[in-house]
Write an enzyme that holds these catalytic residues in place. Structure first.
Site, PDB file in Angstrom:
ATOM      1  N   CYS A   1       0.791  -1.223   0.000  1.00 30.61           N
ATOM      2  CA  CYS A   1       0.000   0.000   0.000  1.00 30.61           C
ATOM      3  C   CYS A   1       0.831   1.283   0.000  1.00 30.61           C
ATOM      4  O   CYS A   1       0.285   2.363  -0.071  1.00 30.61           O
ATOM      5  CB  CYS A   1      -0.951   0.008   1.192  1.00 30.61           C
ATOM      6  SG  CYS A   1      -0.111  -0.182   2.761  1.00 30.61           S
TER       7      CYS A   1
ATOM      8  N   GLU B   1      -6.398  -6.808  -3.944  1.00 24.92           N
ATOM      9  CA  GLU B   1      -6.751  -6.535  -2.548  1.00 24.92           C
ATOM     10  C   GLU B   1      -5.814  -5.476  -2.000  1.00 24.92           C
ATOM     11  O   GLU B   1      -4.627  -5.434  -2.340  1.00 24.92           O
ATOM     12  CB  GLU B   1      -6.608  -7.839  -1.753  1.00 24.92           C
ATOM     13  CG  GLU B   1      -6.913  -7.715  -0.284  1.00 24.92           C
ATOM     14  CD  GLU B   1      -5.700  -7.784   0.616  1.00 24.92           C
ATOM     15  OE1 GLU B   1      -5.882  -7.660   1.834  1.00 24.92           O
ATOM     16  OE2 GLU B   1      -4.553  -7.922   0.120  1.00 24.92           O
TER      17      GLU B   1
ATOM     18  N   ARG C   1     -11.175  -7.153  10.006  1.00 27.78           N
ATOM     19  CA  ARG C   1     -10.150  -6.803   9.021  1.00 27.78           C
ATOM     20  C   ARG C   1     -10.878  -6.341   7.770  1.00 27.78           C
ATOM     21  O   ARG C   1     -11.444  -7.154   7.037  1.00 27.78           O
ATOM     22  CB  ARG C   1      -9.289  -8.018   8.724  1.00 27.78           C
ATOM     23  CG  ARG C   1      -8.089  -7.744   7.825  1.00 27.78           C
ATOM     24  CD  ARG C   1      -7.275  -9.011   7.619  1.00 27.78           C
ATOM     25  NE  ARG C   1      -6.025  -8.790   6.956  1.00 27.78           N
ATOM     26  CZ  ARG C   1      -4.876  -8.467   7.549  1.00 27.78           C
ATOM     27  NH1 ARG C   1      -4.821  -8.318   8.842  1.00 27.78           N
ATOM     28  NH2 ARG C   1      -3.786  -8.296   6.850  1.00 27.78           N
TER      29      ARG C   1
ATOM     30  N   ARG D   1     -10.972  -4.702   4.109  1.00 29.65           N
ATOM     31  CA  ARG D   1     -10.064  -4.593   2.980  1.00 29.65           C
ATOM     32  C   ARG D   1     -10.811  -4.123   1.734  1.00 29.65           C
ATOM     33  O   ARG D   1     -11.982  -4.467   1.525  1.00 29.65           O
ATOM     34  CB  ARG D   1      -9.433  -5.956   2.676  1.00 29.65           C
ATOM     35  CG  ARG D   1      -8.357  -6.350   3.700  1.00 29.65           C
ATOM     36  CD  ARG D   1      -7.197  -5.392   3.632  1.00 29.65           C
ATOM     37  NE  ARG D   1      -6.048  -5.677   4.463  1.00 29.65           N
ATOM     38  CZ  ARG D   1      -5.828  -5.195   5.673  1.00 29.65           C
ATOM     39  NH1 ARG D   1      -6.720  -4.433   6.267  1.00 29.65           N
ATOM     40  NH2 ARG D   1      -4.712  -5.454   6.319  1.00 29.65           N
TER      41      ARG D   1
HETATM   42  C1  SAM Z   1       0.262  -7.181   1.399  1.00 32.32           C
HETATM   43  S1  SAM Z   1       1.432  -8.430   1.140  1.00 32.32           S
HETATM   44  C2  SAM Z   1       0.478  -9.631   0.252  1.00 32.32           C
HETATM   45  C3  SAM Z   1       0.307 -10.907   1.006  1.00 32.32           C
HETATM   46  C4  SAM Z   1      -0.450 -12.028   0.294  1.00 32.32           C
HETATM   47  N1  SAM Z   1      -1.674 -11.573  -0.326  1.00 32.32           N
HETATM   48  C5  SAM Z   1      -0.755 -13.154   1.268  1.00 32.32           C
HETATM   49  O1  SAM Z   1      -1.884 -13.607   1.362  1.00 32.32           O
HETATM   50  O2  SAM Z   1       0.165 -13.573   1.991  1.00 32.32           O
HETATM   51  C6  SAM Z   1       2.448  -7.747  -0.126  1.00 32.32           C
HETATM   52  C7  SAM Z   1       3.618  -8.651  -0.518  1.00 32.32           C
HETATM   53  O3  SAM Z   1       4.290  -8.060  -1.642  1.00 32.32           O
HETATM   54  C8  SAM Z   1       5.664  -8.385  -1.543  1.00 32.32           C
HETATM   55  N2  SAM Z   1       6.399  -7.452  -2.429  1.00 32.32           N
HETATM   56  C9  SAM Z   1       6.694  -6.149  -2.193  1.00 32.32           C
HETATM   57  N3  SAM Z   1       7.371  -5.623  -3.234  1.00 32.32           N
HETATM   58  C10 SAM Z   1       7.484  -6.616  -4.158  1.00 32.32           C
HETATM   59  C11 SAM Z   1       8.081  -6.683  -5.456  1.00 32.32           C
HETATM   60  N4  SAM Z   1       8.696  -5.612  -5.992  1.00 32.32           N
HETATM   61  N5  SAM Z   1       8.032  -7.846  -6.141  1.00 32.32           N
HETATM   62  C12 SAM Z   1       7.413  -8.945  -5.593  1.00 32.32           C
HETATM   63  N6  SAM Z   1       6.833  -8.946  -4.348  1.00 32.32           N
HETATM   64  C13 SAM Z   1       6.877  -7.786  -3.651  1.00 32.32           C
HETATM   65  C14 SAM Z   1       5.955  -8.221  -0.059  1.00 32.32           C
HETATM   66  O4  SAM Z   1       7.130  -8.920   0.317  1.00 32.32           O
HETATM   67  C15 SAM Z   1       4.678  -8.799   0.562  1.00 32.32           C
HETATM   68  O5  SAM Z   1       4.823 -10.172   0.874  1.00 32.32           O
END
Ligand code: SAM
Length: 313
Positions: free
Chosen positions: A73, A111, A155, A157
């Site tokens: 986010c 999401e 939660r 979203r």
């Molecule tokens: C809000 S979490 C999403 C979690 C997922 N929906 C779940 O159920 O576990 C966002 C994820 O994006 C990953 N992320 C951030 N920047 C990224 C990038 N440039 N490439 C790939 N993944 C990335 C983070 O490490 C994090 O695990």
């Protein structure tokens, strides 16, 4: 419901993966940058996620029926600074738009946190929707609360669903009410001593609050006010250690946090406490996505006919 293929972007520990697999989905590609989350993902699903999405050429991503992404986010303010697709460049949301534009799957589900919808007076979400619609998707969005979908966690979203053709019959599910904390909590006598708050902390909470709920989750806000509920407040990846306490006495275990997000006990915990806590706090509630996907798949007659998955165990 027929089989379908999907890609799991910003995959974390696979909240989308859990939900999709319950409905006959097959993951053909995942991307996640964090090494510990990647390790947990591979241990549980047998798929090694690719790394940084910014370095992935869309031509290397297999064709798929659905794209799923719970994108980080942080970059809202950047998205909100201009108009349309061009201004999304440089943000992680742009990576999703880039892949949708190149691969054009029939459906997507995105999401994000609740406050995405109100950011910059709604203009940020407006620009995200404009971008998606500019690529050709018909989009719908709604704020959904895990509490309405059988989980004892408040939660909320923002969920965005998009269809490339079709989707006219789609409406967001309503859910059937909260789950019970009793079904999530481990018995205190089976919980390791390291999860119990110090006597000083437990006493300081008890001096400020007496709960009508047992079990209840005690929540301390930033100004030190303590309240309790028969459910958990939203798990947060970076929250302070004692932000939520079961009955004012102990922290949630990693297994309890995963259950609060709808992950089954068959999900294997391969990382340490603090990593698993962070991963659970980042995850999407599985039950919410399962309910949304069920509706989205029924509104997508084009999906599920790309291959016969009934043969795949
Ligand atoms: C809000 S979490 C999403 C979690 C997922 N929906 C779940 O159920 O576990 C966002 C994820 O994006 C990953 N992320 C951030 N920047 C990224 C990038 N440039 N490439 C790939 N993944 C990335 C983070 O490490 C994090 O695990």
């Amino acid at each position: 419901m027929g089989g379908f293929t999907y890609i799991d972007l910003f995959a974390g520990i696979g909240g989308f993966h859990q939900a999709a697999d319950r409905l006959g989905g097959r993951c053909v590609f995942a991307s996640e940058i964090d090494p510990e989350a990647k390790r947990a993902y591979e241990a549980n699903y047998g798929i090694a996620p690719h790394g940084d999405i910014r370095e992935i050429d869309a031509r290397d991503i297999p064709d798929h029926d659905a794209l799923f992404a719970g994108f980080p986010c942080q970059p809202f303010s950047i998205i909100g600074s201009g108009r349309g697709f061009g201004d999304a460049r440089g943000t992680l949301f742009f990576e999703i738009a880039r892949i949708l534009e190149a691969k054009r799957p029939p459906m997507f589900v995105l999401e994000n946190v609740k406050r995405l919808s109100g950011h910059d007076g709604g203009r940020t979400l407006g620009r995200i929707l404009d971008t998606l619609e500019g690529i050709g998707y018909r989009t719908e969005w709604k704020i959904l609360n895990a509490l309405d979908f059988g989980l004892p966690q408040k939660r909320e979203r923002t969920i965005i669903v998009g269809f490339l053709g079709g989707g006219e019959g789609f409406s967001f599910p309503h859910g059937s009410g909260p789950g019970r904390l009793e079904d999530v909590l481990e018995p205190d006598d089976g919980v390791d001593a390291r999860f119990f708050a110090s006597e000083r902390i437990a006493r300081s909470r008890a001096e400020r609050h007496s709960s009508p709920y047992s079990p209840g989750i005690w929540h301390e806000n930033k100004s030190g006010n303590v309240s309790s509920y028969p459910y958990s407040c939203a798990l947060r990846a970076g929250a302070s250690y004692n932000y939520l306490l079961v009955d004012g006495k102990r922290r949630l275990t990693p297994r309890e946090m995963l259950r609060l997000q709808g992950f089954p006990d068959s999900f294997e915990i391969v990382c340490g406490d603090s990593q698993t806590r962070r991963q659970a706090g980042n995850a999407v509630p599985v039950n919410v996505i399962e309910a949304v996907l069920r509706e989205a798949l029924s509104a997508s007659p084009a999906i599920g006919h790309t291959e016969d998955l009934s043969r795949i165990a």
